[in-house]
Design a protein around this motif. Structure first.
Motif, PDB file in Angstrom:
ATOM      1  N   TRP A 276      38.142  46.661  48.283  1.00  0.00           N
ATOM      2  CA  TRP A 276      39.035  46.347  47.156  1.00  0.00           C
ATOM      3  C   TRP A 276      38.612  47.172  45.938  1.00  0.00           C
ATOM      4  O   TRP A 276      37.931  46.660  45.031  1.00  0.00           O
ATOM      5  CB  TRP A 276      38.985  44.856  46.852  1.00  0.00           C
ATOM      6  CG  TRP A 276      39.487  44.041  48.014  1.00  0.00           C
ATOM      7  CD1 TRP A 276      40.770  43.931  48.445  1.00  0.00           C
ATOM      8  CD2 TRP A 276      38.701  43.224  48.901  1.00  0.00           C
ATOM      9  NE1 TRP A 276      40.846  43.108  49.544  1.00  0.00           N
ATOM     10  CE2 TRP A 276      39.593  42.658  49.856  1.00  0.00           C
ATOM     11  CE3 TRP A 276      37.343  42.918  48.993  1.00  0.00           C
ATOM     12  CZ2 TRP A 276      39.158  41.806  50.871  1.00  0.00           C
ATOM     13  CZ3 TRP A 276      36.914  42.077  50.009  1.00  0.00           C
ATOM     14  CH2 TRP A 276      37.824  41.532  50.925  1.00  0.00           C
ATOM     15  N   PRO A 277      38.999  48.463  45.891  1.00  0.00           N
ATOM     16  CA  PRO A 277      38.510  49.389  44.864  1.00  0.00           C
ATOM     17  C   PRO A 277      39.165  49.196  43.493  1.00  0.00           C
ATOM     18  O   PRO A 277      39.915  50.050  43.010  1.00  0.00           O
ATOM     19  CB  PRO A 277      38.839  50.761  45.468  1.00  0.00           C
ATOM     20  CG  PRO A 277      40.043  50.520  46.327  1.00  0.00           C
ATOM     21  CD  PRO A 277      39.858  49.136  46.901  1.00  0.00           C
ATOM     22  N   LEU A 278      38.853  48.075  42.872  1.00  0.00           N
ATOM     23  CA  LEU A 278      39.407  47.770  41.551  1.00  0.00           C
ATOM     24  C   LEU A 278      38.794  48.632  40.446  1.00  0.00           C
ATOM     25  O   LEU A 278      39.382  48.788  39.381  1.00  0.00           O
ATOM     26  CB  LEU A 278      39.179  46.297  41.227  1.00  0.00           C
ATOM     27  CG  LEU A 278      40.240  45.320  41.740  1.00  0.00           C
ATOM     28  CD1 LEU A 278      39.706  43.899  41.712  1.00  0.00           C
ATOM     29  CD2 LEU A 278      41.504  45.427  40.897  1.00  0.00           C
ATOM     30  N   GLY A 279      37.607  49.151  40.696  1.00  0.00           N
ATOM     31  CA  GLY A 279      36.970  50.017  39.712  1.00  0.00           C
ATOM     32  C   GLY A 279      36.025  49.313  38.766  1.00  0.00           C
ATOM     33  O   GLY A 279      35.189  49.947  38.121  1.00  0.00           O
ATOM     34  N   LYS A 280      36.116  47.989  38.673  1.00  0.00           N
ATOM     35  CA  LYS A 280      35.217  47.240  37.795  1.00  0.00           C
ATOM     36  C   LYS A 280      35.174  45.780  38.241  1.00  0.00           C
ATOM     37  O   LYS A 280      36.069  45.297  38.937  1.00  0.00           O
ATOM     38  CB  LYS A 280      35.667  47.323  36.334  1.00  0.00           C
ATOM     39  CG  LYS A 280      37.046  46.702  36.077  1.00  0.00           C
ATOM     40  CD  LYS A 280      37.468  46.852  34.630  1.00  0.00           C
ATOM     41  CE  LYS A 280      38.846  46.224  34.395  1.00  0.00           C
ATOM     42  NZ  LYS A 280      39.287  46.348  32.988  1.00  0.00           N
ATOM     43  N   LEU A 281      34.118  45.101  37.856  1.00  0.00           N
ATOM     44  CA  LEU A 281      33.999  43.667  38.116  1.00  0.00           C
ATOM     45  C   LEU A 281      33.267  43.026  36.944  1.00  0.00           C
ATOM     46  O   LEU A 281      32.617  43.703  36.148  1.00  0.00           O
ATOM     47  CB  LEU A 281      33.275  43.400  39.433  1.00  0.00           C
ATOM     48  CG  LEU A 281      31.829  43.879  39.604  1.00  0.00           C
ATOM     49  CD1 LEU A 281      30.813  42.909  39.010  1.00  0.00           C
ATOM     50  CD2 LEU A 281      31.510  44.085  41.082  1.00  0.00           C
ATOM     51  N   ARG A 282      33.399  41.716  36.860  1.00  0.00           N
ATOM     52  CA  ARG A 282      32.672  40.970  35.827  1.00  0.00           C
ATOM     53  C   ARG A 282      31.522  40.231  36.496  1.00  0.00           C
ATOM     54  O   ARG A 282      31.669  39.662  37.580  1.00  0.00           O
ATOM     55  CB  ARG A 282      33.593  39.988  35.109  1.00  0.00           C
ATOM     56  CG  ARG A 282      32.964  39.387  33.844  1.00  0.00           C
ATOM     57  CD  ARG A 282      33.989  38.656  32.992  1.00  0.00           C
ATOM     58  NE  ARG A 282      35.026  39.539  32.496  1.00  0.00           N
ATOM     59  CZ  ARG A 282      34.900  40.352  31.450  1.00  0.00           C
ATOM     60  NH1 ARG A 282      33.758  40.404  30.803  1.00  0.00           N
ATOM     61  NH2 ARG A 282      35.914  41.094  31.060  1.00  0.00           N
ATOM     62  N   VAL A 283      30.371  40.255  35.841  1.00  0.00           N
ATOM     63  CA  VAL A 283      29.152  39.656  36.375  1.00  0.00           C
ATOM     64  C   VAL A 283      29.026  38.221  35.863  1.00  0.00           C
ATOM     65  O   VAL A 283      29.186  37.960  34.664  1.00  0.00           O
ATOM     66  CB  VAL A 283      27.912  40.465  35.930  1.00  0.00           C
ATOM     67  CG1 VAL A 283      26.627  39.790  36.404  1.00  0.00           C
ATOM     68  CG2 VAL A 283      28.001  41.895  36.459  1.00  0.00           C
ATOM     69  N   ALA A 284      28.734  37.303  36.770  1.00  0.00           N
ATOM     70  CA  ALA A 284      28.543  35.896  36.395  1.00  0.00           C
ATOM     71  C   ALA A 284      27.120  35.461  36.730  1.00  0.00           C
ATOM     72  O   ALA A 284      26.721  35.493  37.894  1.00  0.00           O
ATOM     73  CB  ALA A 284      29.542  35.003  37.124  1.00  0.00           C
ATOM     74  N   ASP A 285      26.364  35.101  35.719  1.00  0.00           N
ATOM     75  CA  ASP A 285      25.062  34.481  35.958  1.00  0.00           C
ATOM     76  C   ASP A 285      25.258  32.969  35.914  1.00  0.00           C
ATOM     77  O   ASP A 285      24.715  32.248  35.078  1.00  0.00           O
ATOM     78  CB  ASP A 285      24.043  34.912  34.912  1.00  0.00           C
ATOM     79  CG  ASP A 285      22.643  34.394  35.236  1.00  0.00           C
ATOM     80  OD1 ASP A 285      22.504  33.621  36.195  1.00  0.00           O
ATOM     81  OD2 ASP A 285      21.697  34.751  34.527  1.00  0.00           O
ATOM     82  N   ARG A 286      26.093  32.500  36.770  1.00  0.00           N
ATOM     83  CA  ARG A 286      26.421  31.088  36.921  1.00  0.00           C
ATOM     84  C   ARG A 286      27.139  30.951  38.253  1.00  0.00           C
ATOM     85  O   ARG A 286      27.595  31.938  38.805  1.00  0.00           O
ATOM     86  CB  ARG A 286      27.301  30.609  35.762  1.00  0.00           C
ATOM     87  CG  ARG A 286      28.566  31.413  35.575  1.00  0.00           C
ATOM     88  CD  ARG A 286      29.398  30.958  34.397  1.00  0.00           C
ATOM     89  NE  ARG A 286      28.998  31.569  33.141  1.00  0.00           N
ATOM     90  CZ  ARG A 286      29.573  31.294  31.974  1.00  0.00           C
ATOM     91  NH1 ARG A 286      30.542  30.385  31.909  1.00  0.00           N
ATOM     92  NH2 ARG A 286      29.204  31.899  30.877  1.00  0.00           N
ATOM     93  N   GLY A 287      27.237  29.749  38.768  1.00  0.00           N
ATOM     94  CA  GLY A 287      27.874  29.595  40.081  1.00  0.00           C
ATOM     95  C   GLY A 287      27.811  28.171  40.573  1.00  0.00           C
ATOM     96  O   GLY A 287      28.274  27.251  39.892  1.00  0.00           O
ATOM     97  N   VAL A 288      27.202  27.974  41.757  1.00  0.00           N
ATOM     98  CA  VAL A 288      27.243  26.668  42.423  1.00  0.00           C
ATOM     99  C   VAL A 288      26.616  25.572  41.565  1.00  0.00           C
ATOM    100  O   VAL A 288      27.161  24.481  41.437  1.00  0.00           O
ATOM    101  CB  VAL A 288      26.555  26.747  43.804  1.00  0.00           C
ATOM    102  CG1 VAL A 288      26.403  25.344  44.403  1.00  0.00           C
ATOM    103  CG2 VAL A 288      27.356  27.633  44.749  1.00  0.00           C
TER     104      VAL A 288
END
Length: 307
Positions: A276-288
């Motif tokens: 999925w070559p969107l070119g960028k992503l957002r990083v999340a230091d949070r989750g479960v």
């Protein structure tokens, strides 16, 4: 572990604890959790139990994920946890794990981009979540969980990951496991026109974010919510691949516990980025963990309350 107090639509963290215990070490070969890995995890959970008591926690939930799901002695281990610490673990399904990860990081999604691909690279599994997104909230449209995470991959494919050609084969193998998800949801055809955003929650993406920023010490406030370009990811991945194990272990944003896991995480991430070559992503230091807290607040009716 997170200890928190409800605060409006979110919460205030009172105490936190994190330790890499590699609970799933050797699981892919033996089918069971090893005594050594269980001992390390029990020690960590005992530290958590002490913090829970010291902070006078009124309600707690412990969730166990892929290692306990897959191991033949997973239920036996959770019983040992309760016996030693008093904590009662809940072995959750892949779909609940994915939903909690989404719930924990949903506030980082751009409400004006109608679709989101959220992924969580864990130690024993990787989850993909396809989300319909709006200012009113999110609706999960599809979930895939594959039993491949950084620990299992580092164990099974250590030799391949050490060479460029072997690394490429591993990336292709992981991509093949994700293709049924693409075939089902046709995400690739929606990538143009700002229709889809990508959000990653895992130690892999947070580590890459910290390395991209050149941080001398990990700083959550700088990494959480960071936008990371695929070109930047590729550059950091190349740098990591050129480092020795000892060099990675000595880096303060990686450390000895993750030195042999971060390259495996890069391979999983690269498979996602290629498909999925969107070119960028957002990083999340949070989750479960954050998702668990928010779900308990909703159940208690304290989400949005003035505390």
């Amino acid at each position: 572990m997170l200890v928190a107090r409800p605060q409006g639509r979110a919460f205030k963290v009172i105490d936190a604890f994190s330790r890499v215990t590699r609970l799933g070490e050797g699981l892919s070969a033996s089918g069971v959790l090893s005594e050594t890995a269980m001992a390390r995890t029990l020690d960590a959970l005992e530290a958590c139990a002490e913090k829970i008591e010291r902070n006078r926690v009124g309600r707690a939930r412990l969730v166990a994920t892929e290692a306990c799901r897959r191991a033949r002695n997973g239920a036996e281990f959770t019983a040992r946890i309760t016996e030693r610490t008093g904590i009662v673990p809940d072995i959750i399904s892949p779909s609940e794990e994915a939903g909690l990860a989404l719930g924990g990081c949903a506030s980082l999604l751009d409400p004006h981009v109608p679709w989101a691909l959220v992924f969580d690279i864990g130690g024993g599994s990787t989850e993909l979540v396809w989300v319909q997104n709006s200012p009113l909230g999110q609706q999960v449209m599809g979930i895939q969980s594959i039993p491949t995470g950084v620990v299992t991959l580092a164990e099974q494919w250590a030799h391949e990951l050490a060479s460029n050609t072997g690394y490429a084969r591993v990336v292709e193998r992981i991509g093949a496991a994700f293709r049924p998800f693409e075939a089902l949801h046709a995400i690739g055809g929606m990538l143009a026109g700002n229709m889809v955003q990508m959000l990653g929650t895992s130690g892999t993406v947070t580590t890459l974010g910290a390395l991209h920023l050149g941080l001398e010490r990990y700083d959550r406030s700088q990494v959480d919510g960071l936008e990371l370009g695929f070109a930047d990811i590729a550059a950091v991945t190349r740098k990591l691949a050129s480092m020795t194990h000892d060099q990675r272990a000595a880096h303060p944003c990686i450390g000895p516990e993750r030195a042999d896991l971060v390259v495996a995480g890069c391979a999983i991430l690269e498979a996602v980025c290629r498909l999925w070559p969107l070119g960028k992503l957002r990083v999340a230091d949070r989750g479960v963990r954050e998702g668990v807290l928010l779900s308990m607040m909703r159940e208690d009716g304290t989400l949005g309350a003035r505390n």
